[in-house]
Design an enzyme around this catalytic site. Sequence first.
Site, PDB file in Angstrom:
ATOM      1  CG  ASP A 187      15.197  -2.625 -35.692  1.00 17.31           C
ATOM      2  OD1 ASP A 187      16.504  -2.774 -36.722  1.00 17.31           O
ATOM      3  OD2 ASP A 187      14.969  -2.088 -34.570  1.00 17.31           O
TER       4      ASP A 187
ATOM      5  CG  ASN B 299      10.258   6.976 -30.247  1.00 18.16           C
ATOM      6  OD1 ASN B 299      10.351   7.144 -29.887  1.00 18.16           O
ATOM      7  ND2 ASN B 299       8.284   7.041 -30.418  1.00 18.16           N
TER       8      ASN B 299
ATOM      9  CD  GLU C  54       8.326   2.710 -31.679  1.00 23.35           C
ATOM     10  OE1 GLU C  54       8.713   4.367 -31.008  1.00 23.35           O
ATOM     11  OE2 GLU C  54       7.823   3.788 -33.590  1.00 23.35           O
TER      12      GLU C  54
ATOM     13  CG  HIS D 115      12.544   4.138 -31.289  1.00 26.46           C
ATOM     14  ND1 HIS D 115      11.416   4.450 -31.869  1.00 26.46           N
ATOM     15  CD2 HIS D 115      13.268   4.092 -31.309  1.00 26.46           C
ATOM     16  CE1 HIS D 115      12.498   4.647 -32.784  1.00 26.46           C
ATOM     17  NE2 HIS D 115      13.805   4.099 -32.875  1.00 26.46           N
TER      18      HIS D 115
HETATM   19  C1  GLP Z   1      15.608   3.606 -36.173  1.00 27.22           C
HETATM   20  C2  GLP Z   1      15.986   2.066 -35.412  1.00 27.22           C
HETATM   21  C3  GLP Z   1      16.986   2.396 -33.834  1.00 27.22           C
HETATM   22  C4  GLP Z   1      17.841   3.409 -33.791  1.00 27.22           C
HETATM   23  C5  GLP Z   1      16.504   4.250 -33.867  1.00 27.22           C
HETATM   24  C6  GLP Z   1      17.337   5.702 -34.473  1.00 27.22           C
HETATM   25  O1  GLP Z   1      14.549   3.779 -35.674  1.00 27.22           O
HETATM   26  N1  GLP Z   1      15.441   0.773 -35.384  1.00 27.22           N
HETATM   27  O2  GLP Z   1      17.329   0.812 -33.770  1.00 27.22           O
HETATM   28  O3  GLP Z   1      18.059   3.298 -32.953  1.00 27.22           O
HETATM   29  O4  GLP Z   1      16.304   4.222 -35.641  1.00 27.22           O
HETATM   30  O5  GLP Z   1      18.284   6.037 -35.385  1.00 27.22           O
HETATM   31  P1  GLP Z   1      19.255   7.312 -35.900  1.00 27.22           P
HETATM   32  O6  GLP Z   1      20.884   6.091 -34.984  1.00 27.22           O
HETATM   33  O7  GLP Z   1      19.192   7.650 -37.541  1.00 27.22           O
HETATM   34  O8  GLP Z   1      18.622   8.142 -35.125  1.00 27.22           O
END
Ligand code: GLP
Length: 237
Positions: free
Chosen positions: A67, A136, A143, A138
């Site tokens: 993304d 959440n 989302e 995702h």
């Molecule tokens: C962002 C990214 C996701 C990732 C998520 C969790 O939203 N787009 O791909 O999995 O963060 O991030 P973290 O690893 O910092 O908890």
Amino acid sequence: MNWETLKDYDALSARAASLLLDAISGSPKLVLGLPTGNTPVGMYERVVADCRRAYRCFRDVVTFNLDEYVGIPRDHPGSYFTFMQQHLFAHVDIDPANTFIPNGRAPDLKVESERYERALRNAGGLGLTFLGLGSNGHIAFNEPGTPFDSRTHVVALSESTRRANSALFLDQPVPTHAITMGITTILESREIVLLASGARKREAIVRLRTGEQSAAFPASALWSHPSVLVLVDEAAM
Ligand code: GLP
């Protein structure tokens, strides 16, 4: 779905890095799906350290990021382009032409989404994809509520996701939209590894473990995939 519980973040990162590097040794032209966020930072650190020793790790590897934010320049400190340069691409022998990240500044994001899907298909599809987990539920930027049959598309980010990702935006607002691989795009990867570390992910892990599949909890789509490994540390269990 297979589960492995690692003692802590370091052990989880080491395990993830060795899975990634073993996959490349077994298949030097591997097509990787790659995540951003805090969780994979330790994995990338280890991959970079090991690749300094094993010359030519990434020579023929192709990568697709999951993304990217919409509307910020590529070199913005919060962009996933910048993240990938800092944590991986600048330190290994990957060919920049083989690194794909959605272009969140494309004039037409629908056309960009279709272009991204086409590039993935032309590369032969994802071989191994690493995912982080939003609190959440995702995956990538899909989302809650995203249909399981989604492909690369533009999403409006939830307030909680924008808050969770605000660190690299300092006093600037986190973008309101992103472009992300869809859930079907991710599920087409031949193998998937989901990484979850720390107490912040515990609730999401509890929910994932119930096995109940629902669009309200995007990560639950992974239950329909034949080859998913969840790496979780004790703090997240
Ligand atoms: C962002 C990214 C996701 C990732 C998520 C969790 O939203 N787009 O791909 O999995 O963060 O991030 P973290 O690893 O910092 O908890």
